[in-house]
Design an enzyme around this catalytic site. Structure first.
Site, PDB file in Angstrom:
ATOM      1  CB  ILE A  65      35.323 -22.681 -83.023  1.00 57.65           C
ATOM      2  CG1 ILE A  65      36.611 -23.017 -82.252  1.00 57.65           C
ATOM      3  CG2 ILE A  65      35.490 -22.894 -84.515  1.00 57.65           C
ATOM      4  CD1 ILE A  65      37.069 -24.457 -82.420  1.00 57.65           C
ATOM      5  N   GLY A 105      19.454 -15.470 -64.272  1.00 59.64           N
ATOM      6  CA  GLY A 105      19.938 -14.368 -63.445  1.00 59.64           C
ATOM      7  C   GLY A 105      18.792 -13.760 -62.649  1.00 59.64           C
ATOM      8  CG  ASP A 108      10.536 -21.075 -70.295  1.00 61.56           C
ATOM      9  OD1 ASP A 108      10.534 -20.653 -71.456  1.00 61.56           O
ATOM     10  OD2 ASP A 108      10.223 -22.246 -69.996  1.00 61.56           O
ATOM     11  CG  PHE A 109      10.975 -19.204 -65.298  1.00 64.02           C
ATOM     12  CD1 PHE A 109       9.687 -18.710 -65.220  1.00 64.02           C
ATOM     13  CD2 PHE A 109      11.163 -20.553 -65.555  1.00 64.02           C
ATOM     14  CE1 PHE A 109       8.593 -19.551 -65.382  1.00 64.02           C
ATOM     15  CE2 PHE A 109      10.070 -21.403 -65.713  1.00 64.02           C
ATOM     16  CZ  PHE A 109       8.780 -20.905 -65.629  1.00 64.02           C
ATOM     17  CE1 TYR A 117      14.349 -30.429 -59.072  1.00 60.72           C
ATOM     18  CE2 TYR A 117      16.639 -30.281 -58.409  1.00 60.72           C
ATOM     19  CZ  TYR A 117      15.532 -31.039 -58.719  1.00 60.72           C
ATOM     20  OH  TYR A 117      15.607 -32.394 -58.666  1.00 60.72           O
ATOM     21  CG  ASP A 118      17.506 -23.784 -54.024  1.00 56.41           C
ATOM     22  OD1 ASP A 118      16.451 -24.439 -53.959  1.00 56.41           O
ATOM     23  OD2 ASP A 118      17.687 -22.729 -53.398  1.00 56.41           O
ATOM     24  CB  CYS A 151      15.511 -17.493 -60.922  1.00 52.56           C
ATOM     25  SG  CYS A 151      14.061 -17.445 -61.950  1.00 52.56           S
ATOM     26  CG  LEU A 195      13.265 -24.549 -73.027  1.00 53.14           C
ATOM     27  CD1 LEU A 195      12.930 -23.939 -74.383  1.00 53.14           C
ATOM     28  CD2 LEU A 195      14.451 -25.488 -73.156  1.00 53.14           C
ATOM     29  CG  ASP A 196      14.410 -23.635 -65.264  1.00 53.38           C
ATOM     30  OD1 ASP A 196      13.192 -23.421 -65.331  1.00 53.38           O
ATOM     31  OD2 ASP A 196      14.907 -24.511 -64.535  1.00 53.38           O
ATOM     32  N   GLY A 244      12.106 -21.566 -58.620  1.00 53.36           N
ATOM     33  CA  GLY A 244      11.001 -22.197 -57.909  1.00 53.36           C
ATOM     34  C   GLY A 244      11.496 -23.207 -56.896  1.00 53.36           C
TER      35      GLY A 244
HETATM   36 CU   LIG Z   1      16.065 -33.288 -60.246  1.00 52.30          CU
END
Ligand SMILES: [Cu+2]
EC number: 1.4.3.21
Length: 851
Positions: A622, A332, A328-329, A413-414, A334, A324-325, A411
């Site tokens: 909403i 912002g 978890d990390f 992935y960008d 990263c 859960l990027d 990591g």
């Molecule tokens: Cu992929």
């Protein structure tokens, strides 16, 4: 006033100015926390808790505490925003000796206004510092060193990525705050992700900062370094395909204005901010409607809420990779510095991101966001009319849009995240995936070697390398306020209908619209692609002249939903991806779709759980949640880096305007670029760090006050200097008593010198991008010479010695005054150079690579 008293007054005024300007509240309620504010947060918290060597206290998240929406809207709607903005507060999540603490801190009272311990599941975002510390720990861990030696590898060539491990049904007591470290091998490559060392389980307990588990199961073939290079400088010919240089040519410069964090362009106005968890945050986006001559609200707040990236390999080295990027990390945290001209085109304006490190000290990611105008050769609208005899009409308007961009490198992935505003009123959210695949070493180099019935969980993309199947789910939180907060969600189904017998037609069927307003949350959960329907957020209180409800419709991208079973642990934690679209009533605490505490969460605080409350959503404030999904079956083209794979969606006005809002847009003049042509807008524009202003102001005041002091001291010396009547004569020699002008001259000398030294040495070397100090040096030298000579002539000149050659000297009228004038011009020159350009003042912290 006595000169001494005057000098004291000057210094006293300076001290007052220094102390009063050390904290300047920013202007907009959504402005990100400044460097000064982050420092204040750190100071207050360090004073309030027993932080020290025996009490581990770490800052895991520091950001703006969401201001009360009604107060923000009152402030925003007041004429020229004159009413008091909501209280400015920071929200801090800290680890306090093994506990998670939530602190709210008020800036005006400089006090902690709320403080509680989190008792539920899950842990806060990991800090960069603790991830780095864990890798340093493992590289010195004896069993690990032995394992590496056993494999015949060199420890100095090993780098790690840090991985969260999710939750697989463990009890709360068993769910410690741990991460798993994954080793990779460099030895001839910089593309470490393509050389994983598998077969090891390395678990580090973050609170205790120790290796809590280490297992070495087996040695697996490691992919070669050959063919993993991606740096152009290291690649060999043949190169290609060849592309010609491309540039957006704007002879008049960019068409948008950035005022602090407010961006104005074409008919749009919005606020842009940086959050360490969400990345870019867009707030109070409004559109100017020429028909009513005012701005109309569209989006109160929009940002990334969470990302979910589960990998499809259930074996021991892979099963836990279900990130859960953002939670978890930190999407912002990263985020990376953007490269002018390549990440963002010419004419882009860049903004820095400031966040708190693990000990609360502010850190900066320079150029973390960029804003630019995009002309991609598209057509905004056109029509050719050839049906009218003797008349051919062609009207074309090229499409230009404004993009706010951030790139988050989690990591390997960008992620390129774009918020694109169009003059037609559309907002497009774009997600681009690029970077490096996460791969698994295998013994195979050809598909024919795969055993019958064996699942390799991906595609062989290179020798001994499988790109593992996985998903990317990117969830946005969009608090739409269409012309106000009271909105409804309409599902406008397109239904096939049989032609009624009463109508005389050879047609058997047609489709028609069947709008249905969702009354409760359950009616607004949408799996895209199952039926033909338009999804529209409307304001039922506002109608066009023709009676249609004003609204914005969702134009979704490709529909991808989860393929994991509902009872699988990663899917329970990421249940917010069960539907592509959700609507919830506005709730200040419902911001992060995977829960406030995503690391090791158990799925009890997700959007799916909030939605189960089935609250009323008709004519309410909403929030729309939209998930962009990708099922990624890797291919050889994704190796060694992958060309950007794009997705996204669009929010498009629907009966919001009375007619085409870009009908009267004049055609843009498009010019072609040639070599040697210098485009004004090619200059990289950098947004001044607003937080640097108080510091600049301090230096400004310092030099100004010392310059002023020198001037008044010289002026005073002018009136008090020795006069002819003071001269005594004993028949042979002359005598002049010491005069007050001597002291005044010395004081002036000190003032002018201090200002000059500070101005030239400190400021010019540390802050200014200019070397225009020559003129100030000439001025300064003349002033110092005159004051020194003048002052020394007012010292006692004794009988028989005089000042020079036994003769007594008097300072000519106007010399001190001229020196004072020179002092002032010297300071003015320094201040002019100072105002010319100020570099950002915050120290740039270099962030190391992490996953
Ligand atoms: Cu992929």
């Amino acid at each position: 006033m006595a000169p001494l008293h005057f000098t004291i007054l000057i210094i006293f005024s300076f001290v007052i100015v220094v102390s009063s300007s050390s904290f300047t509240p920013p202007r907009h309620p959504f402005d990100p926390l400044t460097e000064t504010e982050l420092k204040l947060v750190r100071t207050i918290i360090n004073k309030s808790y027993p932080v020290g060597p025996n009490h581990k206290f770490t800052f895991q998240y520091v950001g703006l505490n969401e201001p009360d929406k009604s107060l923000v809207l009152s402030w925003y709607s007041s004429p020229n925003h004159t009413i008091k903005p909501p209280p400015r507060q920071a929200f801090v999540i800290a680890r306090d000796n093994g506990k998670t603490r939530e602190i709210v801190l008020d800036f005006s009272s400089r006090a902690i206004v709320s403080d509680k311990i989190h008792v539920g599941n899950g842990y806060p975002m990991l800090s960069n510092d603790e991830q780095e510390a864990s890798t340093e720990l493992v590289v010195k861990f004896k069993p690990f060193i032995d394992s590496i030696a056993k494999r015949g590898l060199n420890v100095s060539e090993i780098v790690f990525t840090t991985s969260t491990i999710g939750w697989y049904g463990e009890t709360k007591a068993e769910t410690e705050r741990v991460i798993r470290l994954m080793p990779f091998y460099l030895d001839g490559t910089v593309n470490m992700y393509l050389r994983p060392i598998e077969g090891m389980t390395i678990i580090v307990n973050l609170d205790e900062m120790k290796v809590s588990e280490f297992k070495d199961r087996s040695t697996v073939t490691m992919p070669k370094a050959n063919g993993t290079e991606y740096r152009i400088s290291k690649l060999n010919p043949p190169f290609g395909p060849t592309l010609h240089n491309a540039v957006l040519l704007q002879p008049d410069g960019p068409g948008f204005k950035v005022d602090g964090h407010i961006v104005r362009w074409a008919n749009w106005e919005f606020h842009i901010s940086f959050d360490v968890r969400a990345g870019i945050v867009i707030s109070l986006a409004s559109l100017f409607d020429t028909d009513v001559n005012k701005y109309r609200q569209v989006l109160y707040k929009g940002h990334l809420s969470e990302m979910f990236i589960p990998y499809m390999d259930p074996t021991d080295d892979w099963y836990f990779i279900t990130y859960l990027d953002c939670g978890d990390f930190g999407c912002g945290q990263c985020a990376v510095s953007l490269q002018p001209y390549t990440d963002c085109p010419a004419g882009a304006v860049f903004m820095d991101g400031i966040f708190a490190g693990q000990d609360g000290t502010p850190a900066k990611i320079p150029k973390v966001m960029c804003i630019f105008e995009k002309y991609a050769g598209d057509i905004m609208w056109r029509h050719t009319e050839a049906e009218i005899p003797n008349l051919e009409i062609t009207e074309v308007r090229p499409d230009v849009s404004l993009v706010a961009r951030i790139v988050t490198t989690v990591g390997n992935y960008d992620y390129i995240v774009d918020y694109e505003f169009k003059p037609s009123g559309s907002i497009k959210m774009g997600v681009g995936l690029t970077g490096v695949l996460e791969v698994k070493p295998v013994e195979y180099i050809h598909t024919s070697e795969i055993k019958l019935g064996e699942d390799i969980h991906g595609t062989i993309v290179a020798d001994n390398t499988v790109g593992v199947n996985h998903d990317h789910f990117v969830t946005f939180r969009l608090d739409l306020d269409i012309d106000g907060t009271e909105n409804s969600f309409v599902r406008n189904e397109l239904v096939t209908t049989r032609s009624p017998k009463s109508v005389n037609t050879p047609r058997k069927t047609y489709w028609t619209t069947k709008p249905k307003t969702a009354k409760i949350e359950a009616e607004a959960r949408v799996k895209l692609g199952l039926k033909a329907e338009e999804l529209v957020v409307v304001n039922p209180n506002r109608k066009t002249k023709h009676g249609n409800e004003v609204g914005y419709r969702l134009l979704h991208g490709s529909a991808a939903g989860p393929l994991l079973a509902q009872d699988d642990f990663p899917q329970i934690r990421a249940a917010f991806t069960n539907y592509n679209v959700w609507i919830t009533p506005y709730n200040r605490s419902e911001v992060w779709a995977g829960g406030l505490y995503a690391d090791r969460s158990q799925g009890d605080d997700t959007l799916a759980v909030w939605s189960q409350r089935n609250r009323k959503i008709e004519k309410k404030d909403i929030v729309m949640w939209y998930t962009v999904g990708f099922h990624h079956v890797p291919s050889q083209e994704d190796y060694p880096t992958m060309p950007t794979l794009s997705g996204g969606f669009e929010l498009r006005p629907t009966n919001f305007f009375e007619r085409n809002p870009v009908l009267k847009t004049k055609p843009v003049k498009v010019t072609t670029a040639r070599k040697g042509f210098k485009n004004k807008s090619m200059e990289v524009q950098e947004q001044d760090n607003r937080d640097g202003r108080p510091k600049s102001f301090l230096f400004f005041m310092f030099i100004f006050l010392f310059g002023l002091a020198a001037f008044f001291l010289c002026l005073s010396a002018e009136f008090q200097k020795a006069k002819g009547k003071d001269l005594k004569w004993d028949g042979e020699s002359c005598y002049l008593p010491e005069n007050r002008a001597f002291g005044l001259g010395i004081a002036a000398l000190v003032c002018v010198s201090v200002a000059q030294i500070v101005g030239n040495v400190v400021i010019c070397r540390g802050f200014l991008k200019t070397d225009k100090t020559g003129t100030t040096l000439v001025n300064f030298s003349v002033a110092v010479t005159l004051i020194s000579v003048g002052a020394s002539m007012n010292r006692e000149q004794i009988y028989g010695k005089g000042w020079l050659n036994r003769e007594c000297y008097l300072v000519k009228d106007g010399v001190f005054a001229a020196s004072g004038f020179l002092s002032v011009t010297t300071m003015a020159a320094i201040l002019g150079a100072f105002a010319f350009k100020v570099k950002p003042s915050l120290q740039v912290l270099k962030l190391k690579i992490r996953v």
